[in-house]
Every structure is written in C-alpha cells, then in structure tokens.
Design a protein around this motif. Structure first.
Motif, PDB file in Angstrom:
ATOM      1  N   UNK A 233       0.856  -1.128   0.066  1.00 24.50           N
ATOM      2  CA  UNK A 233      -0.049   0.054   0.100  1.00 24.50           C
ATOM      3  C   UNK A 233       0.904   1.184  -0.050  1.00 24.50           C
ATOM      4  N   UNK A 234       1.965   1.150   0.635  1.00 18.92           N
ATOM      5  CA  UNK A 234       2.812   2.452   0.611  1.00 18.92           C
ATOM      6  C   UNK A 234       3.654   2.729  -0.722  1.00 18.92           C
ATOM      7  N   UNK A 235       3.870   1.392  -1.417  1.00 19.42           N
ATOM      8  CA  UNK A 235       4.705   1.512  -2.621  1.00 19.42           C
ATOM      9  C   UNK A 235       3.473   1.702  -3.969  1.00 19.42           C
ATOM     10  N   UNK A 236       2.376   1.006  -3.842  1.00 16.08           N
ATOM     11  CA  UNK A 236       1.754   1.084  -5.051  1.00 16.08           C
ATOM     12  C   UNK A 236       0.724   1.246  -4.982  1.00 16.08           C
ATOM     13  N   UNK A 237       0.026   1.671  -6.274  1.00 17.60           N
ATOM     14  CA  UNK A 237      -1.253   2.316  -6.149  1.00 17.60           C
ATOM     15  C   UNK A 237      -2.588   1.298  -6.437  1.00 17.60           C
ATOM     16  N   UNK A 238      -2.251   0.066  -6.878  1.00 14.45           N
ATOM     17  CA  UNK A 238      -3.247  -0.988  -7.044  1.00 14.45           C
ATOM     18  C   UNK A 238      -2.747  -2.251  -6.241  1.00 14.45           C
ATOM     19  N   UNK A 239      -2.707  -2.116  -4.902  1.00 14.04           N
ATOM     20  CA  UNK A 239      -2.375  -3.207  -4.208  1.00 14.04           C
ATOM     21  C   UNK A 239      -3.275  -4.533  -4.499  1.00 14.04           C
ATOM     22  N   UNK A 274       4.192  -6.948 -13.234  1.00 16.49           N
ATOM     23  CA  UNK A 274       5.347  -7.868 -12.768  1.00 16.49           C
ATOM     24  C   UNK A 274       6.555  -7.070 -12.880  1.00 16.49           C
ATOM     25  N   UNK A 275       6.795  -6.320 -13.854  1.00 12.46           N
ATOM     26  CA  UNK A 275       7.984  -5.377 -14.140  1.00 12.46           C
ATOM     27  C   UNK A 275       8.024  -4.327 -13.040  1.00 12.46           C
ATOM     28  N   UNK A 276       6.660  -3.886 -12.572  1.00 13.01           N
ATOM     29  CA  UNK A 276       7.004  -2.905 -11.209  1.00 13.01           C
ATOM     30  C   UNK A 276       7.352  -3.910 -10.100  1.00 13.01           C
ATOM     31  N   UNK A 277       6.877  -5.093  -9.830  1.00 17.13           N
ATOM     32  CA  UNK A 277       7.435  -6.023  -8.921  1.00 17.13           C
ATOM     33  C   UNK A 277       8.882  -6.354  -8.915  1.00 17.13           C
ATOM     34  N   UNK A 278       9.345  -6.441 -10.056  1.00 17.22           N
ATOM     35  CA  UNK A 278      10.915  -6.621 -10.222  1.00 17.22           C
ATOM     36  C   UNK A 278      11.819  -5.355  -9.721  1.00 17.22           C
ATOM     37  N   UNK A 279      10.985  -4.169 -10.298  1.00 15.40           N
ATOM     38  CA  UNK A 279      11.815  -2.842  -9.894  1.00 15.40           C
ATOM     39  C   UNK A 279      11.941  -2.656  -8.404  1.00 15.40           C
ATOM     40  N   UNK A 280      10.818  -3.129  -7.882  1.00 14.95           N
ATOM     41  CA  UNK A 280      10.981  -3.063  -6.091  1.00 14.95           C
ATOM     42  C   UNK A 280      11.473  -4.206  -5.433  1.00 14.95           C
ATOM     43  N   UNK A 281      12.126  -5.058  -6.355  1.00 13.77           N
ATOM     44  CA  UNK A 281      12.962  -6.069  -5.766  1.00 13.77           C
ATOM     45  C   UNK A 281      11.982  -7.200  -5.091  1.00 13.77           C
ATOM     46  N   UNK A 282      10.765  -7.323  -5.222  1.00 20.53           N
ATOM     47  CA  UNK A 282       9.866  -8.478  -4.631  1.00 20.53           C
ATOM     48  C   UNK A 282      10.008  -9.669  -5.545  1.00 20.53           C
TER      49      UNK A 282
END
Length: 338
Positions: A233-239, A274-282
């Motif tokens: 919720x802190x990092x992303x707009x559509x959790x 998935x690209x966003x999740x890779x960018x934030x190292x999850x």
C-alpha cells in the motif's frame, strides 16, 4: 552490528578520498539502509537529514534547522530556498575537514519539488565539485533512484561518483540473529524470514520456530502479520492486483500465461505489473542459461523469502486462520448448570 562490512568499507573509502564524492544509496524498504548510515555517522561529523512525506516548505524548514544547528548550535529561521541552504553549506565547508551531507529518503524531497535535482546539480557544477564535500542521497524507491536520479535524463547524471544497492543478508549473516538455534532451525528461520534485518529482529531468538510463527506472524497484533500488505500500500497504487499476482506465484503459477489465467487478467497487463514488482525487488525472473532476457522460457519467483512464505501460508489461508481464531475465542461449554 551484524554484517554490512563491505557497505561501511565503501563509505569509509569515499570519506577518506581527497576529492568531492557523491554516493547514491538505494535498496528496498526494511533492508537496513538507515542503520548503515547511522552507524557511519556515529564515527564522523555528519549533517544527517531524514526527509519525510511533507510538502516542500516544511521539508526545507526541517533541513534548515538540521543544517543550522549542526554548524552553530542554534536555529534562527528557515533558508528562503534550497539554493540558499546549499550555498550556506558550501560556505561552511573547509579544506582541512570533510563535510558530509546525508539525505535519507531523498524521493520524499523530489516528489514535492522536482527541481531539487537540478538545484543539487547546479551546486555541484559551480562549487561543490571543488570542495571537500561528501554527499550521500539515499532512497527506498529503487526505480526512482535508478531511473530518476541515476538515469541519463536526470540532471545529476554524470555527477555521481559511486552507487550502492543495499541487499538483504545472506544465510550466514541471517543465522547470526539466532546464535542458539540448531543449523536446521537457522535454515528454517532464513527460509521463512529471508535476509531482511527488520524481519529477522521480529523473531525472538529465545523461542522456537513454531512459537515465533504463532506469536510474531499469525498473531493479529504482530508486526509481521500484515507487513507485506502494508508495504504494498505504501509503494503501489493498486495493491489488489499485485496481491493477486504474488499469491498466484507463491502457489505455483510462474509464467505469464499461468499467472494471467489464475487471476483472470490480460497477459499484457500482468507483464506490466510484474515489471513493477521486479523494480521494487519483490519478484525476479529466472531465465535458463543461454537464453536471451526476452525468452518466454523464463519463470517468475518471489525474491523475498518472507513474502513467499506469507502469500503461500498466510494470505492464502486467511479464511481458515480467521475461523480458527474465532473458534479459539469462543467460550467453552462446560455443561449445563444445575
């Protein structure tokens, strides 16, 4: 302090350099960036400014107070603008003493004042590069620090002298948090928590694994109970969509097609998320040896151990856990009263 010898050694190397140094430090949340900077600052005279999610005026006021109290011991009034604040630091710098300026969570400043990068660029180009100054900008938004601060379109591109990504602890470093555990228990703890210091500290080393899971993960009031969701919720707009993708991966869907089918979303949409999740190292994509990065043979896995555990055993079993919790809280029927 456990680990971080290489990170501290790099900071010391840059500090001891006779020339201007500019370090960009980044890493996902909870990985221990601030702890490293605080440890470094304990042995050096540093201006340490932790930016907050405030508007630009309030952040400038806080920065002004930090800088003025560092040099004079008193706070008179805020600087009229960031240019004046940086010019004051430049005037206070000395050739015989290193000036260290650390700004933690720099993205909080830049989000409220996009011109702050250009202001720092101007200060570096016109005065700081010839001064005995060591500048450190740190941030938890990995994609922002890489693309907006270090990227070739950034005003700061070409001025940075070093960069450091702070990564989670490996197994051996993580095991040091549990000195009395057996090797098997240390491995289990690492498999559950991974190498994030804040998560490792949440477990009580005096308790066994089962008790720690019950008290520090499954308990509603525990720090780790909803930590993955809070961070999303802190990092992303559509959790909601990210939750669905992470749950699908944790339960065995590891290709675009299977992930998209599992969560009933378009494949192109899943690729973007998935690209966003890779960018934030999850999340990370594993590609077979010899295959190009664009290979369709690659699979997606959750990079963070605790997220993998949480989405597999906690998030997916929320209804069951809630049912068990309610059953436990019901008063027992001890028979009819006579």
């Amino acid at each position: 302090m456990i680990g971080r010898k290489q990170e501290l050694a790099l900071l010391e190397k840059l500090y001891n350099s006779p020339s201007f140094q500019f370090l960009i430090m980044y890493g996902r949340r909870r990985v221990g960036k601030t702890t490293i900077l605080q440890k470094f600052a304990q042995s050096h005279d540093c201006i340490f400014f932790p930016a907050q999610e405030k508007n630009d005026v309030l952040n400038l006021e806080d920065f002004s107070q930090t800088v003025q109290e560092h040099y004079t011991g008193d706070y008179l009034a805020p600087f009229p603008n960031w240019e004046k604040a940086l010019a004051f630091i430049e005037k206070q710098s000395r050739n015989d003493k290193r000036t260290v300026l650390i700004i933690d969570e720099f993205p909080f400043l830049a989000s409220q004042n996009p011109s702050i990068k250009s202001i720092f660029q101007h200060a570096i180009d016109h005065s700081w590069q010839n001064k005995n100054i060591f500048l450190i900008l740190c941030g938890s938004s990995v994609s922002f620090m890489i693309n907006e601060v270090m990227g070739y379109k950034s005003p700061l591109y070409g001025r940075i002298t070093a960069h450091l990504e702070v990564k989670p602890f490996d197994y051996l470093e993580s095991a040091e948090f549990f000195p009395n555990y057996s090797q098997e228990e240390k491995l289990l703890a690492y498999g559950i928590l991974g190498g994030i210091p804040r998560y490792l500290k949440a477990f009580n080393p005096a308790q066994d694994i089962t008790t720690n899971i019950a008290e520090h993960i499954l308990s509603e009031n525990a720090y780790l109970h909803d930590e993955p969701q809070l961070l999303l919720r802190m990092e992303l707009r559509e959790p909601g969509i990210y939750n669905s993708i992470l749950e699908a991966i944790a339960n065995g869907a590891n290709k675009i097609s299977t992930i998209a089918d599992r969560i009933h979303e378009d494949r192109s949409k899943c690729t973007k998320y998935l690209q966003v999740l890779q960018n934030i190292r999850l999340v990370k994509k594993i590609i077979p040896c010899g295959q190009p990065k664009t290979s369709k043979k690659g699979i997606y896995v959750i990079a963070d151990h605790y997220y993998r555990f949480w989405y597999r055993y906690t998030f997916s079993q929320k209804k069951l856990l809630l049912s068990l919790r309610r059953r436990k809280s019901r008063p027992r029927n001890h028979g009819r009263h006579i």
